[in-house]
Write a protein that holds these residues in place. Sequence first.
Motif, PDB file in Angstrom:
ATOM      1  N   ASP A  63       0.839  -1.214   0.061  1.00 53.59           N
ATOM      2  CA  ASP A  63       0.084   0.016  -0.015  1.00 53.59           C
ATOM      3  C   ASP A  63       1.053   1.244   0.123  1.00 53.59           C
ATOM      4  O   ASP A  63       1.832   1.332   0.543  1.00 53.59           O
ATOM      5  CB  ASP A  63      -0.856  -0.014   1.260  1.00 53.59           C
ATOM      6  CG  ASP A  63      -2.132   0.951   1.048  1.00 53.59           C
ATOM      7  OD1 ASP A  63      -2.400   1.609  -0.019  1.00 53.59           O
ATOM      8  OD2 ASP A  63      -2.672   1.506   2.118  1.00 53.59           O
ATOM      9  N   SER A  99       0.559   5.361   0.786  1.00 49.22           N
ATOM     10  CA  SER A  99      -0.279   6.559   1.311  1.00 49.22           C
ATOM     11  C   SER A  99       0.610   7.885   1.249  1.00 49.22           C
ATOM     12  O   SER A  99       1.804   7.669   1.100  1.00 49.22           O
ATOM     13  CB  SER A  99      -0.368   6.493   2.805  1.00 49.22           C
ATOM     14  OG  SER A  99      -1.081   5.121   3.255  1.00 49.22           O
ATOM     15  N   HIS A 126       0.512  11.736   1.947  1.00 53.48           N
ATOM     16  CA  HIS A 126       0.232  12.790   3.244  1.00 53.48           C
ATOM     17  C   HIS A 126       0.677  14.049   2.604  1.00 53.48           C
ATOM     18  O   HIS A 126       1.991  14.608   2.329  1.00 53.48           O
ATOM     19  CB  HIS A 126       0.818  12.402   4.474  1.00 53.48           C
ATOM     20  CG  HIS A 126       0.794  13.682   5.510  1.00 53.48           C
ATOM     21  ND1 HIS A 126      -0.510  13.984   5.964  1.00 53.48           N
ATOM     22  CD2 HIS A 126       1.621  14.516   6.074  1.00 53.48           C
ATOM     23  CE1 HIS A 126      -0.604  14.993   6.609  1.00 53.48           C
ATOM     24  NE2 HIS A 126       0.753  15.261   6.960  1.00 53.48           N
ATOM     25  N   GLU A 185       3.910   0.837   2.910  1.00 53.33           N
ATOM     26  CA  GLU A 185       3.674  -0.303   3.479  1.00 53.33           C
ATOM     27  C   GLU A 185       4.010  -1.562   2.692  1.00 53.33           C
ATOM     28  O   GLU A 185       3.411  -1.844   1.660  1.00 53.33           O
ATOM     29  CB  GLU A 185       2.068  -0.603   3.901  1.00 53.33           C
ATOM     30  CG  GLU A 185       1.759  -1.700   4.911  1.00 53.33           C
ATOM     31  CD  GLU A 185       0.119  -1.810   5.125  1.00 53.33           C
ATOM     32  OE1 GLU A 185      -0.413  -2.691   5.455  1.00 53.33           O
ATOM     33  OE2 GLU A 185      -0.480  -0.824   4.804  1.00 53.33           O
ATOM     34  N   GLU A 214       9.132   5.943   4.522  1.00 55.41           N
ATOM     35  CA  GLU A 214       8.630   7.293   4.434  1.00 55.41           C
ATOM     36  C   GLU A 214       9.665   8.143   3.707  1.00 55.41           C
ATOM     37  O   GLU A 214      10.882   8.247   3.937  1.00 55.41           O
ATOM     38  CB  GLU A 214       8.334   7.988   5.652  1.00 55.41           C
ATOM     39  CG  GLU A 214       7.563   9.446   5.520  1.00 55.41           C
ATOM     40  CD  GLU A 214       7.194  10.177   6.808  1.00 55.41           C
ATOM     41  OE1 GLU A 214       6.477  11.061   6.783  1.00 55.41           O
ATOM     42  OE2 GLU A 214       7.622   9.484   7.893  1.00 55.41           O
ATOM     43  N   ASP A 227       2.848   8.882  -7.014  1.00 52.10           N
ATOM     44  CA  ASP A 227       2.188   7.666  -6.682  1.00 52.10           C
ATOM     45  C   ASP A 227       1.671   6.879  -7.761  1.00 52.10           C
ATOM     46  O   ASP A 227       1.590   5.735  -7.992  1.00 52.10           O
ATOM     47  CB  ASP A 227       0.888   8.028  -5.620  1.00 52.10           C
ATOM     48  CG  ASP A 227      -0.157   6.985  -5.076  1.00 52.10           C
ATOM     49  OD1 ASP A 227       0.573   5.681  -5.100  1.00 52.10           O
ATOM     50  OD2 ASP A 227      -1.103   7.285  -5.038  1.00 52.10           O
TER      51      ASP A 227
END
Length: 224
Positions: free
Chosen positions: A115, A117, A119, A135, A145, A156
């Motif tokens: 996954d 993410s 931010h 992830e 990160e 992404d």
Amino acid sequence: MSADARSIFDPHVERFLIADEGEVVVDEVAKHWAAIVTPVLGLVASVPLLLLAFVVPPQAWWLPAVLAIGLACYCLWRILQAQMDRFVITNMRVFRVHGILSQNIATMPLSRILDISVHRPVVGRIFGFGHIIFESAAQRQGLNEIRFVGSPNERDLTIQRVIARAGLRGPVNRATGAPLGPGGAAAAGAQASSATGAAPRVAPSTSDRADGLGPNDTVPIERL
């Protein structure tokens, strides 16, 4: 900054590619300029701090001078760290190269990415940067990160496209959300029919013909 200086402070990520296996760079991401705002402000603040050496008593001139030089060196080191930090997306993996004197490399194969993410804080939405969080299938990972990434949503999507083209995540059925395997179109049609309650279309059988002829029967032709 001249081309020679950029070459010196460039991590040269092509050295870490598995060229004999056909690995190529899809995207090389440098830190967004927002990553060096704080050290640049500290570098600017070191100038008036150095000028205090001419104001304080002669016996204490060295104190602001040492503080100013120390602050300037620290800020320059932080700026150089950001310059040497690169996040790389290839057709086989993602990896990060960072470090000045000692260089660190963190790698994650595409198959281990579960996954992603993104931010984007309020300041990041204004100036176009964000943080990407991975992830992984592993318990511990060296690539968790990636901070201060410019255009994080586009990066992404780039990773998702590379994963799809590698065959790790195929297309999915829009009706059920299930992945489509071999013969996925036919399976998707059957699933969609069962979901809607409509009977699947069946080709007409040759035994149901109105003339009563079988598949191997022939019709006599009358001579004129």
